[in-house]
Scaffold this motif. Structure first.
Motif, PDB file in Angstrom:
ATOM      1  N   SER A  24       0.805  -1.231   0.000  1.00 26.86           N
ATOM      2  CA  SER A  24       0.000   0.000   0.000  1.00 26.86           C
ATOM      3  C   SER A  24       0.829   1.268   0.000  1.00 26.86           C
ATOM      4  O   SER A  24       0.381   2.285  -0.529  1.00 26.86           O
ATOM      5  CB  SER A  24      -0.924   0.039   1.211  1.00 26.86           C
ATOM      6  N   GLY A  25       1.999   1.241   0.613  1.00 26.07           N
ATOM      7  CA  GLY A  25       2.829   2.443   0.643  1.00 26.07           C
ATOM      8  C   GLY A  25       3.094   2.937  -0.765  1.00 26.07           C
ATOM      9  O   GLY A  25       2.868   4.115  -1.088  1.00 26.07           O
ATOM     10  N   LEU A  27       1.449   2.023  -3.447  1.00 27.80           N
ATOM     11  CA  LEU A  27       0.176   2.319  -4.120  1.00 27.80           C
ATOM     12  C   LEU A  27      -0.305   3.723  -3.751  1.00 27.80           C
ATOM     13  O   LEU A  27      -0.850   4.443  -4.595  1.00 27.80           O
ATOM     14  CB  LEU A  27      -0.886   1.275  -3.757  1.00 27.80           C
ATOM     15  N   LEU A  28      -0.096   4.102  -2.502  1.00 22.99           N
ATOM     16  CA  LEU A  28      -0.464   5.461  -2.077  1.00 22.99           C
ATOM     17  C   LEU A  28       0.390   6.484  -2.826  1.00 22.99           C
ATOM     18  O   LEU A  28      -0.125   7.501  -3.316  1.00 22.99           O
ATOM     19  CB  LEU A  28      -0.290   5.619  -0.566  1.00 22.99           C
ATOM     20  N   ALA A  31      -1.025   6.885  -6.179  1.00 24.67           N
ATOM     21  CA  ALA A  31      -2.266   7.660  -6.196  1.00 24.67           C
ATOM     22  C   ALA A  31      -1.981   9.159  -6.070  1.00 24.67           C
ATOM     23  O   ALA A  31      -2.547   9.972  -6.808  1.00 24.67           O
ATOM     24  CB  ALA A  31      -3.194   7.195  -5.067  1.00 24.67           C
ATOM     25  N   VAL A  32      -1.092   9.508  -5.154  1.00 25.04           N
ATOM     26  CA  VAL A  32      -0.788  10.929  -4.935  1.00 25.04           C
ATOM     27  C   VAL A  32      -0.098  11.523  -6.162  1.00 25.04           C
ATOM     28  O   VAL A  32      -0.458  12.605  -6.645  1.00 25.04           O
ATOM     29  CB  VAL A  32       0.093  11.093  -3.677  1.00 25.04           C
ATOM     30  N   ARG A  34      -0.109  10.398  -9.257  1.00 20.59           N
ATOM     31  CA  ARG A  34      -0.980  10.398 -10.432  1.00 20.59           C
ATOM     32  C   ARG A  34      -1.899  11.617 -10.398  1.00 20.59           C
ATOM     33  O   ARG A  34      -2.177  12.234 -11.423  1.00 20.59           O
ATOM     34  CB  ARG A  34      -1.822   9.117 -10.482  1.00 20.59           C
ATOM     35  N   LYS A  35      -2.356  11.954  -9.186  1.00 19.23           N
ATOM     36  CA  LYS A  35      -3.209  13.136  -9.027  1.00 19.23           C
ATOM     37  C   LYS A  35      -2.405  14.410  -9.310  1.00 19.23           C
ATOM     38  O   LYS A  35      -2.908  15.358  -9.919  1.00 19.23           O
ATOM     39  CB  LYS A  35      -3.769  13.168  -7.602  1.00 19.23           C
ATOM     40  N   ALA A  36      -1.127  14.401  -8.905  1.00 16.44           N
ATOM     41  CA  ALA A  36      -0.290  15.597  -9.087  1.00 16.44           C
ATOM     42  C   ALA A  36       0.119  15.768 -10.552  1.00 16.44           C
ATOM     43  O   ALA A  36       0.190  16.884 -11.047  1.00 16.44           O
ATOM     44  CB  ALA A  36       0.939  15.496  -8.188  1.00 16.44           C
ATOM     45  N   PRO A 192      -4.534  -2.540 -14.051  1.00 17.53           N
ATOM     46  CA  PRO A 192      -5.117  -1.290 -14.547  1.00 17.53           C
ATOM     47  C   PRO A 192      -4.253  -0.062 -14.246  1.00 17.53           C
ATOM     48  O   PRO A 192      -4.191   0.860 -15.064  1.00 17.53           O
ATOM     49  CB  PRO A 192      -6.476  -1.201 -13.830  1.00 17.53           C
ATOM     50  N   LEU A 193      -3.596  -0.051 -13.077  1.00 20.66           N
ATOM     51  CA  LEU A 193      -2.821   1.137 -12.705  1.00 20.66           C
ATOM     52  C   LEU A 193      -1.609   1.312 -13.618  1.00 20.66           C
ATOM     53  O   LEU A 193      -1.242   2.432 -13.982  1.00 20.66           O
ATOM     54  CB  LEU A 193      -2.362   1.038 -11.247  1.00 20.66           C
ATOM     55  N   LEU A 196      -3.388   0.107 -18.088  1.00 19.84           N
ATOM     56  CA  LEU A 196      -4.607   0.653 -18.691  1.00 19.84           C
ATOM     57  C   LEU A 196      -4.722   2.161 -18.536  1.00 19.84           C
ATOM     58  O   LEU A 196      -5.415   2.822 -19.308  1.00 19.84           O
ATOM     59  CB  LEU A 196      -5.844  -0.019 -18.076  1.00 19.84           C
ATOM     60  N   ASN A 197      -4.036   2.710 -17.522  1.00 19.96           N
ATOM     61  CA  ASN A 197      -4.118   4.149 -17.256  1.00 19.96           C
ATOM     62  C   ASN A 197      -3.713   4.952 -18.500  1.00 19.96           C
ATOM     63  O   ASN A 197      -2.676   4.692 -19.100  1.00 19.96           O
ATOM     64  CB  ASN A 197      -3.181   4.478 -16.088  1.00 19.96           C
ATOM     65  N   ARG A 199      -4.866   5.018 -21.547  1.00 19.80           N
ATOM     66  CA  ARG A 199      -4.941   4.409 -22.882  1.00 19.80           C
ATOM     67  C   ARG A 199      -5.889   5.157 -23.797  1.00 19.80           C
ATOM     68  O   ARG A 199      -5.719   5.142 -25.015  1.00 19.80           O
ATOM     69  CB  ARG A 199      -5.410   2.958 -22.777  1.00 19.80           C
TER      70      ARG A 199
ATOM     71  N   SER B  26     -10.831   0.402 -21.495  1.00 19.89           N
ATOM     72  CA  SER B  26      -9.768   1.373 -21.222  1.00 19.89           C
ATOM     73  C   SER B  26      -9.447   2.222 -22.458  1.00 19.89           C
ATOM     74  O   SER B  26      -8.857   3.285 -22.337  1.00 19.89           O
ATOM     75  CB  SER B  26      -8.508   0.660 -20.735  1.00 19.89           C
ATOM     76  N   TYR B  27      -9.858   1.736 -23.664  1.00 21.39           N
ATOM     77  CA  TYR B  27      -9.592   2.507 -24.885  1.00 21.39           C
ATOM     78  C   TYR B  27     -10.735   3.452 -25.249  1.00 21.39           C
ATOM     79  O   TYR B  27     -10.640   4.214 -26.196  1.00 21.39           O
ATOM     80  CB  TYR B  27      -9.300   1.560 -26.063  1.00 21.39           C
ATOM     81  N   ILE B  35     -10.471   5.543 -15.061  1.00 16.35           N
ATOM     82  CA  ILE B  35      -9.800   4.898 -13.940  1.00 16.35           C
ATOM     83  C   ILE B  35     -10.826   4.317 -12.964  1.00 16.35           C
ATOM     84  O   ILE B  35     -10.601   3.256 -12.364  1.00 16.35           O
ATOM     85  CB  ILE B  35      -8.817   5.878 -13.234  1.00 16.35           C
ATOM     86  N   ALA B  38     -11.963   1.073 -14.508  1.00 10.44           N
ATOM     87  CA  ALA B  38     -10.907   0.065 -14.423  1.00 10.44           C
ATOM     88  C   ALA B  38     -10.769  -0.475 -12.996  1.00 10.44           C
ATOM     89  O   ALA B  38     -10.638  -1.684 -12.786  1.00 10.44           O
ATOM     90  CB  ALA B  38      -9.575   0.656 -14.897  1.00 10.44           C
ATOM     91  N   LEU B  74      -5.975  -0.305   5.123  1.00 18.43           N
ATOM     92  CA  LEU B  74      -5.778   0.278   3.790  1.00 18.43           C
ATOM     93  C   LEU B  74      -6.656   1.517   3.621  1.00 18.43           C
ATOM     94  O   LEU B  74      -6.191   2.566   3.145  1.00 18.43           O
ATOM     95  CB  LEU B  74      -6.144  -0.781   2.734  1.00 18.43           C
ATOM     96  N   LEU B  77      -5.206   4.383   5.618  1.00 19.02           N
ATOM     97  CA  LEU B  77      -4.017   4.950   4.972  1.00 19.02           C
ATOM     98  C   LEU B  77      -4.411   5.900   3.853  1.00 19.02           C
ATOM     99  O   LEU B  77      -3.938   7.042   3.783  1.00 19.02           O
ATOM    100  CB  LEU B  77      -3.145   3.811   4.428  1.00 19.02           C
ATOM    101  N   PHE B  78      -5.317   5.428   2.971  1.00 18.36           N
ATOM    102  CA  PHE B  78      -5.720   6.260   1.844  1.00 18.36           C
ATOM    103  C   PHE B  78      -6.636   7.394   2.299  1.00 18.36           C
ATOM    104  O   PHE B  78      -6.489   8.529   1.850  1.00 18.36           O
ATOM    105  CB  PHE B  78      -6.410   5.405   0.765  1.00 18.36           C
ATOM    106  N   PHE B  82      -5.550  11.291   1.915  1.00 20.79           N
ATOM    107  CA  PHE B  82      -6.211  12.145   0.927  1.00 20.79           C
ATOM    108  C   PHE B  82      -7.030  13.264   1.546  1.00 20.79           C
ATOM    109  O   PHE B  82      -7.427  14.190   0.842  1.00 20.79           O
ATOM    110  CB  PHE B  82      -7.029  11.299  -0.053  1.00 20.79           C
ATOM    111  N   PHE B  91      -1.164  21.976  -4.800  1.00 19.69           N
ATOM    112  CA  PHE B  91      -0.452  20.708  -4.881  1.00 19.69           C
ATOM    113  C   PHE B  91      -0.555  20.198  -6.299  1.00 19.69           C
ATOM    114  O   PHE B  91      -1.654  20.120  -6.831  1.00 19.69           O
ATOM    115  CB  PHE B  91      -1.027  19.687  -3.900  1.00 19.69           C
ATOM    116  N   PRO B  92       0.504  19.816  -6.963  1.00 24.26           N
ATOM    117  CA  PRO B  92       1.890  19.827  -6.488  1.00 24.26           C
ATOM    118  C   PRO B  92       2.458  21.244  -6.427  1.00 24.26           C
ATOM    119  O   PRO B  92       2.000  22.107  -7.168  1.00 24.26           O
ATOM    120  CB  PRO B  92       2.618  19.009  -7.558  1.00 24.26           C
TER     121      PRO B  92
END
Lengths: 202, 95
Positions: A24-25, A27-28, A31-32, A34-36, A192-193, A196-197, A199, B26-27, B35, B38, B74, B77-78, B82, B91-92
């Motif tokens: 998860s570390g 993966l987090l 996520a961060v 990808r958003k940035a 997918p991450l 597929l991201n 595409r 995805s296409y 996302i 997916a 999990l 954490l997320f 967030f 941000f960024p």
């Protein structure tokens, strides 16, 4: 005896819950970042090898099916079938690793490996490098887990062939299976991450 | 073929069909929904693996609690991360 089997199963579930956080570390971080840097991550994803990635996903899903079938064979006491199904599971794991190796070598040739030879002419160069850093981290740790899984499944296959298990006792088959499915589960989310991201655009 | 084996075969078939579906979708240009689609399909695949292959569907409640604990941490954490990253202005950071 049922209580012992249940305790062993519960133990591996505890281990797998910690494994979730192990992945998860990163993966987090994905996520961060990808958003940035959405455009950079989309561009980086589009350069991944989608054909190999998709075939490998199918290979791993199939290996999970043969593993689940192996547990079923152990329950039913089919010794030879159990050994062959475990061997097939390990072999599918090796196919995955071989294809992953081909993929890594292509990425090396394309100068996509951060720390070794990364170079990009894109305006999103830095975001792409971050993506590939996470890509090699996540898939590398996943490949390490898979390698351990292949060794364990192979050992259990040999033990099964030598009639170490019976319908009254097949706990090692069961907990090896749970670990194997977890490694498959991680890949289900990495697919997918990574591949597929992005595409649909660009 | 026994009932349990038929379930395993159907689970495998479902997983492969979902793989083909997620690859195709995805296409399609769905923008930021790509996302979401997916990851929803990935979760559906995950549910099949956990319930059928890992036999959680037939496991005692205690196993459900232990499996749920992994998801709970999990989510923490997320979720907590967030509350910061999704709400922080600038941000960024721009150079």
């Amino acid at each position: 005896m049922p209580q012992q089997a249940e305790a062993a199963t519960l133990g591996i579930w505890v281990f797998l819950a910690t494994e979730v956080l192990f992945f998860s570390g990163m993966l987090l971080a994905y996520a961060v970042l990808r958003k940035a840097y959405p455009a950079g991550f989309a561009e980086a994803s589009r350069e991944t090898k989608i054909v190999i990635g998709t075939i490998n996903t199918a290979v791993l899903l199939t290996s999970s099916a043969t593993m689940a079938w192996a547990v079923h064979a152990a329950e039913a006491g089919h010794r030879r079938l159990l050994a062959w199904l475990l061997a097939a599971t390990a072999a599918l794991g090796l196919v995955f690793l071989a294809l992953k190796g081909v993929e890594y070598s292509q990425e090396y040739d394309e100068h996509l490996v951060p720390g070794l030879n990364f170079s990009s002419a894109s305006p999103h160069e830095h975001a792409i490098e971050l993506f590939y850093f996470l890509y090699f981290g996540l898939t590398g740790i996943h490949a390490l887990h898979l390698t351990i899984g292949i060794v364990v499944v192979a050992v259990v296959a040999v033990r099964a062939w030598r009639a170490a298990f019976a319908p009254a006792y097949y706990t090692p088959v069961e907990i090896t299976g749970l670990y194997w499915h977890f490694v498959d589960l991680v890949w289900i989310f990495l697919y997918p991450l990574i591949y597929l991201n992005g595409r649909s655009g660009g | 073929m026994s009932k349990a084996l038929r379930h395993l075969a159907l689970a495998w078939l479902g997983l492969v069909l979902l793989l083909v579906l997620t690859l195709g979708l995805s296409y399609l240009p769905l923008g930021s929904a790509n996302i979401v689609v997916a990851l929803t399909i990935a979760m559906a695949k995950g549910v099949i693996v956990v319930l059928i292959f890992m036999k959680l569907a037939h496991s005692p409640p205690l196993t459900w609690i232990f499996a749920g604990a992994g998801l709970f941490w999990l989510a923490l954490l997320f979720g907590l991360s967030f509350t910061d990253y999704a709400t922080r202005a600038g941000f960024p950071p721009q150079p």
